[in-house]
Write an enzyme that holds these catalytic residues in place. Structure first.
Site, PDB file in Angstrom:
ATOM      1  N   ASP A 104       0.868  -1.211  -0.384  1.00 51.53           N
ATOM      2  CA  ASP A 104       0.154   0.228  -0.025  1.00 51.53           C
ATOM      3  C   ASP A 104       0.527   0.764  -0.196  1.00 51.53           C
ATOM      4  O   ASP A 104       1.520   1.469   0.853  1.00 51.53           O
ATOM      5  CB  ASP A 104      -0.638  -0.326   1.331  1.00 51.53           C
ATOM      6  CG  ASP A 104      -1.792   0.778   1.350  1.00 51.53           C
ATOM      7  OD1 ASP A 104      -2.574   1.273   0.850  1.00 51.53           O
ATOM      8  OD2 ASP A 104      -2.163   2.228   1.741  1.00 51.53           O
ATOM      9  N   ASN A 112      -2.214  12.903  -3.831  1.00 46.51           N
ATOM     10  CA  ASN A 112      -3.457  13.512  -4.991  1.00 46.51           C
ATOM     11  C   ASN A 112      -3.733  14.945  -4.997  1.00 46.51           C
ATOM     12  O   ASN A 112      -3.860  15.620  -5.233  1.00 46.51           O
ATOM     13  CB  ASN A 112      -4.611  12.681  -4.855  1.00 46.51           C
ATOM     14  CG  ASN A 112      -4.302  10.920  -5.865  1.00 46.51           C
ATOM     15  OD1 ASN A 112      -3.579  11.075  -6.790  1.00 46.51           O
ATOM     16  ND2 ASN A 112      -5.071  10.419  -5.182  1.00 46.51           N
ATOM     17  N   ASP A 121      -1.766   9.610 -10.753  1.00 48.41           N
ATOM     18  CA  ASP A 121      -2.015   8.276 -11.862  1.00 48.41           C
ATOM     19  C   ASP A 121      -0.551   7.888 -12.367  1.00 48.41           C
ATOM     20  O   ASP A 121      -0.235   7.131 -13.223  1.00 48.41           O
ATOM     21  CB  ASP A 121      -2.475   8.797 -12.986  1.00 48.41           C
ATOM     22  CG  ASP A 121      -4.255   9.386 -12.072  1.00 48.41           C
ATOM     23  OD1 ASP A 121      -4.513   8.237 -11.376  1.00 48.41           O
ATOM     24  OD2 ASP A 121      -4.857   9.235 -13.355  1.00 48.41           O
ATOM     25  N   GLU A 144      -4.771   2.725  -4.156  1.00 48.83           N
ATOM     26  CA  GLU A 144      -3.299   2.279  -4.001  1.00 48.83           C
ATOM     27  C   GLU A 144      -2.910   1.086  -3.636  1.00 48.83           C
ATOM     28  O   GLU A 144      -1.094   1.263  -3.130  1.00 48.83           O
ATOM     29  CB  GLU A 144      -3.118   3.729  -3.145  1.00 48.83           C
ATOM     30  CG  GLU A 144      -2.946   3.432  -1.540  1.00 48.83           C
ATOM     31  CD  GLU A 144      -4.711   4.316  -1.549  1.00 48.83           C
ATOM     32  OE1 GLU A 144      -4.025   4.828  -0.075  1.00 48.83           O
ATOM     33  OE2 GLU A 144      -5.187   4.327  -2.332  1.00 48.83           O
TER      34      GLU A 144
END
Length: 222
Positions: A104, A112, A121, A144
Site C-alpha cells: 500500500d 493526490n 496516476d 493504491e
C-alpha cells in the site's frame, strides 16, 4: 483417373495408339481437375484454420484486456483472485510454497491532494512498472494497493519485497514532480494447510497495517 490410365494401357497393348492417346488426354484433364480441386480444398482448410486461430487469438486478447487494470497495466482484482484460487486448489506437494504480499502506497491521498490526481496516476503507473519486474503475479488490488503472488517461501518473499520497497523509495520521483516522495508499506503471508483466500489475505493485510503503524515505508513479513 486410374480407370482412364488403365484403359489407355489396354489400347497400347492392342496397338490402338490413337485411342490410347485420347484416353491419356482425358486422364490428364481429370488429373489436372482433381489436383485443382484438392488444392482448393487444402486452401479452404488452411483459411478456415487461420480463421479459427485468429478468433482464438482475438478472444485471448479480449480476455486479457478484461483482466488488466486500465491505468497500470497490471492484472486486475478478478484475475488476482483467480490466480490465488488456483494456487489454493493445487495440492501443496505439486505447487510448492506460495507467498502473498499486499503493498500500500503511504499517504497516497496526500500525494493526490498536494500534487494533483494526474501526478497520482503517474505514481501508480511507475510503481506498477517496478512491481511488474518482480517474479510472480503482480496485480492492482484496488486504489493504491497492490498484490504479489509468488511461488516462494516466506524468507524469499521477504527478500523480494524488501528489494521492491527500496526500489520504490529510491526512485527519482523528483522527475515526476518537484518535492514528490513515494514510499510503500508491505505485509506478507505464506499459504498454510487449510487456508482459503480470505484467511491468507487477512494475515497479509494484518502485517501490512502493522508496517503502517510501525512508521510506514517498511515490510512486516510472516
Amino acid at each position: 483417373m486410374l480407370a482412364l490410365r488403365m484403359i489407355a494401357g489396354c489400347h497400347v497393348e492392342l496397338g490402338d495408339f490413337r485411342a490410347a492417346y485420347q484416353e491419356m488426354v482425358d486422364f490428364h484433364e481429370a488429373w489436372t481437375l482433381r489436383r485443382s480441386e484438392r488444392s482448393e480444398v487444402v486452401a479452404r482448410v488452411a483459411h478456415a484454420q487461420y480463421a479459427v486461430d485468429e478468433a482464438q487469438r482475438t478472444t485471448e486478447r479480449f480476455r486479457e484486456m478484461a483482466e488488466r487494470d486500465a491505468l497500470t497495466g497490471l492484472w486486475n482484482r478478478r484475475r488476482s483472485d483467480a490466480r490465488l484460487a488456483a494456487a489454493l486448489d493445487t495440492p501443496p506437494a505439486r505447487r510448492g510454497p506460495v507467498s502473498v504480499a499486499l503493498l500500500d502506497l503511504d499517504h497516497f491521498k496526500l500525494i493526490n491532494d498536494t500534487f494533483s490526481h494526474a501526478v497520482g496516476d503517474v505514481v501508480l503507473r511507475r510503481v506498477a512498472a517496478i512491481l511488474a519486474e518482480a517474479d510472480g503475479h503482480a496485480g492492482r488490488h484496488g486504489g493504491e494497493e497492490f498484490i504479489l503472488i509468488m511461488n516462494v517461501a516466506c524468507a524469499e518473499a521477504a527478500r523480494c519485497c524488501e528489494a521492491l520497497r527500496a526500489a520504490i523509495h529510491a526512485y527519482a520521483w523528483e522527475s515526476v514532480a518537484a518535492g514528490l516522495s513515494v514510499t510503500t508499506s508491505i505485509g506478507t503471508a505464506v499459504l498454510r494447510p487449510g487456508d482459503d483466500a480470505p484467511a491468507v489475505l487477512r494475515r497479509a493485510d494484518k502485517n501490512l497495517y502493522e508496517a503502517k503503524r510501525a512508521g510506514r515505508n517498511r515490510l512486516i513479513a510472516e
